[in-house]
Design a protein around this motif. Structure first.
Motif: not given
Length: 310
Positions: A141-146, A211-218
């Motif tokens: 769900x975070x849908x992050x790239x390398x 600038x902050x992270x691209x995604x968070x899993x809390x």
């Protein structure tokens, strides 16, 4: 057979063991002789009434406990063809009205079942379904790239630990938030950076990731303080709906709901056998010590899963 149930909500003392008929598998189902059942926080929320008060449990005379299971298939229902009798398997019970896994036997849809890791004990294998499926779905769900960045709160917990390892396999850089004494451990799981949970999270994370992270899993259910470490337009994955923050600064806030997924669980089992996932058992207790396990989990400080063994 023995099965742990609650007839009223309350503390661990309300857990009782009913003598129930051994369940028979229906079409497309398998019966598993339980070798181990992990204890999860959702079991505590079932027992103490939080799920019922949130409207997530239908009124009933009693409620079953237990989601995770590892064991051996000892009966097949009609049209169940994926596993032979005697197969070592793991699975997830995700329907709250169905019989739970704190029992001698449990019946599951075969689609909810996967081969157990051959390199893991039953107790270790039982820790994989809930934590592994929650972690892998959250990462999807975070849908992050390398090369992108992910903040994981509760990084030393079961979900957080699996998530760090999966992220490392995908080339995703991670900021792990955990207790100060867990720094070396989470770094061994692949964390790129570490932030002690006692620190101001947003400031500490942004000092490492401008600038902050691209995604968070809390995974630790921190809520807004973790969201403040997220860049504008990023993705926040919440595991508990009431504590999901609002989607400020154009962010996406998604509440991840785990569900039984045999094919994905099969992939996680294979990663375990390949030595790419570490499974952690904090302690094993007899099935009849379910109340003690609930007490210990509620007290906190557990690293890995408590596991009940019939």
């Amino acid at each position: 057979m023995r099965a742990a149930i609650v007839r009223r909500f309350g503390g661990p003392e309300v857990i009782e063991f009913a003598d129930l008929p051994v369940p028979e598998p229906g079409p497309g189902q398998v019966r598993i002789r339980v070798a181990a059942a992990a204890v999860n926080r959702i079991d505590l929320s079932t027992r103490d009434g939080k799920l019922a008060h949130a409207g997530l449990l239908a009124p009933a005379d009693s409620y079953a406990l237990g989601w995770d299971v590892a064991g051996e298939i000892d009966a097949l229902g009609p049209d169940a063809t994926r596993f032979p009798l005697g197969a070592r398997v793991i699975g997830l019970r995700d329907v709250l009205s169905a019989p739970g896994t704190y029992a001698d036997y449990v019946v599951l849809d075969e689609a909810a079942v996967a081969p157990a890791p051959a390199t893991a004990s039953a107790a270790e294998a039982a820790t994989l379904p809930m934590a592994g499926l929650t972690a892998t779905r959250s990462l999807t769900l975070a849908d992050l790239r390398r090369g992108e960045t992910l903040l994981v709160t509760g990084a030393a917990g079961s979900v957080g630990g699996v998530l760090l390892q999966l992220a490392a396999l995908h080339g995703i850089r991670t900021v792990a938030v955990a207790a100060p004494e867990d720094q070396k451990f989470v770094e061994s799981l692949g964390a790129t950076w570490f932030v002690p949970r006692t620190a101001p999270i947003s400031a500490a994370v942004r000092a490492m990731v401008p600038g902050g992270v691209d995604a968070v899993v809390d995974a630790a259910v921190i809520g807004v303080p973790a969201h403040e470490a997220l860049r504008g337009g990023g993705t926040f994955i919440a595991l508990v709906a009431p504590f999901a923050p609002p989607p400020l600064r154009g962010t996406r806030v998604i509440v991840q709901e785990v569900y039984a997924d045999g094919p994905r669980l099969t992939e996680l089992s294979a990663l375990t056998d390949a030595g790419l996932l570490t499974l952690r058992v904090a302690a094993t207790l007899p099935l009849t010590a379910a109340a003690e396990a609930h007490t210990r989990l509620a007290a906190g400080g557990i690293r890995g899963r408590l596991v009940l063994t019939p």
